[in-house]
Design a protein around this motif. Structure first.
Motif, mmCIF file in Angstrom:
data_model
loop_
_atom_site.group_PDB
_atom_site.id
_atom_site.type_symbol
_atom_site.label_atom_id
_atom_site.label_comp_id
_atom_site.label_asym_id
_atom_site.label_seq_id
_atom_site.Cartn_x
_atom_site.Cartn_y
_atom_site.Cartn_z
ATOM 1 N N ASP A 1 0.835 -1.187 0.000
ATOM 2 C CA ASP A 1 0.000 0.000 0.000
ATOM 3 C C ASP A 1 0.872 1.239 0.000
ATOM 4 N N SER B 1 -2.591 4.865 1.314
ATOM 5 C CA SER B 1 -3.520 5.022 2.429
ATOM 6 C C SER B 1 -3.084 6.112 3.401
ATOM 7 N N SER C 1 -14.679 4.211 -2.348
ATOM 8 C CA SER C 1 -13.996 2.958 -2.027
ATOM 9 C C SER C 1 -12.799 3.196 -1.105
ATOM 10 N N THR C 2 -12.160 4.352 -1.223
ATOM 11 C CA THR C 2 -11.046 4.681 -0.335
ATOM 12 C C THR C 2 -11.538 4.844 1.097
ATOM 13 N N TRP D 1 -14.261 3.481 2.283
ATOM 14 C CA TRP D 1 -14.672 2.149 2.742
ATOM 15 C C TRP D 1 -13.470 1.355 3.240
ATOM 16 N N ARG D 2 -12.356 1.389 2.504
ATOM 17 C CA ARG D 2 -11.152 0.668 2.936
ATOM 18 C C ARG D 2 -10.577 1.269 4.217
ATOM 19 N N PHE D 3 -10.707 2.591 4.394
ATOM 20 C CA PHE D 3 -10.277 3.241 5.634
ATOM 21 C C PHE D 3 -11.062 2.664 6.808
ATOM 22 N N ASP E 1 -12.592 -0.198 6.909
ATOM 23 C CA ASP E 1 -12.249 -1.611 7.044
ATOM 24 C C ASP E 1 -10.950 -1.777 7.827
ATOM 25 N N ARG E 2 -9.949 -0.943 7.551
ATOM 26 C CA ARG E 2 -8.690 -1.002 8.292
ATOM 27 C C ARG E 2 -8.876 -0.692 9.766
#
Length: 128
Positions: A58, A61, A100-101, A103-105, A107-108
């Motif tokens: 990555d 992020s 989506s960014t 959403w991944r934030f 999720d992390r």
């Protein structure tokens, strides 16, 4: 993604360059592209090592992580905020990103945005 060529090949090609062969001639001798030997020689001069750089991982992020306090403050302020509303709020601050960014934030950080029903689902009879 391709695999980097071996360190042994890089060292042998650069040894040929050190022995007086041009970088293009060394590339032809070892069956690699001239640009590869040129990059290996440049890496050796800059980093002291002709080895490959790390691959994958990555690399982006950290940009949204700078806004983590703001995002968590939005969640505290409005618990039912949508991802699109968060994206709009970030855009107003000058940080443009995709849903989506965000959403991944979440999720992390193990933040769930799923809205749960007020009552438990009935397993025998369907409720409408």
């Amino acid at each position: 993604m391709g695999k980097p060529l071996s360190i042994d090949l890089r060292v042998r090609a650069l040894a040929a360059v050190d022995a007086g062969l041009s970088r293009r001639a060394a590339a032809e001798r070892f069956g690699v592209s001239a640009s590869s030997v040129i990059r290996w020689d440049q890496a050796r001069r800059e980093r002291g090592d002709p080895g490959p750089k790390s691959q994958g991982g990555d690399r982006t992020s950290h940009r949204i992580e700078k806004h983590a306090d703001f995002i968590f403050a939005l969640l505290e302020e409005r618990g039912d905020i949508t991802l699109e509303e968060i994206r709009t709020a970030l855009s107003a601050r000058g940080f443009h990103t995709a849903i989506s960014t965000i959403w991944r934030f979440f999720d992390r950080h193990a933040v769930t945005r799923k809205k749960r029903p007020a009552m438990r689902a009935n397993r025998t009879v369907r409720t409408s």
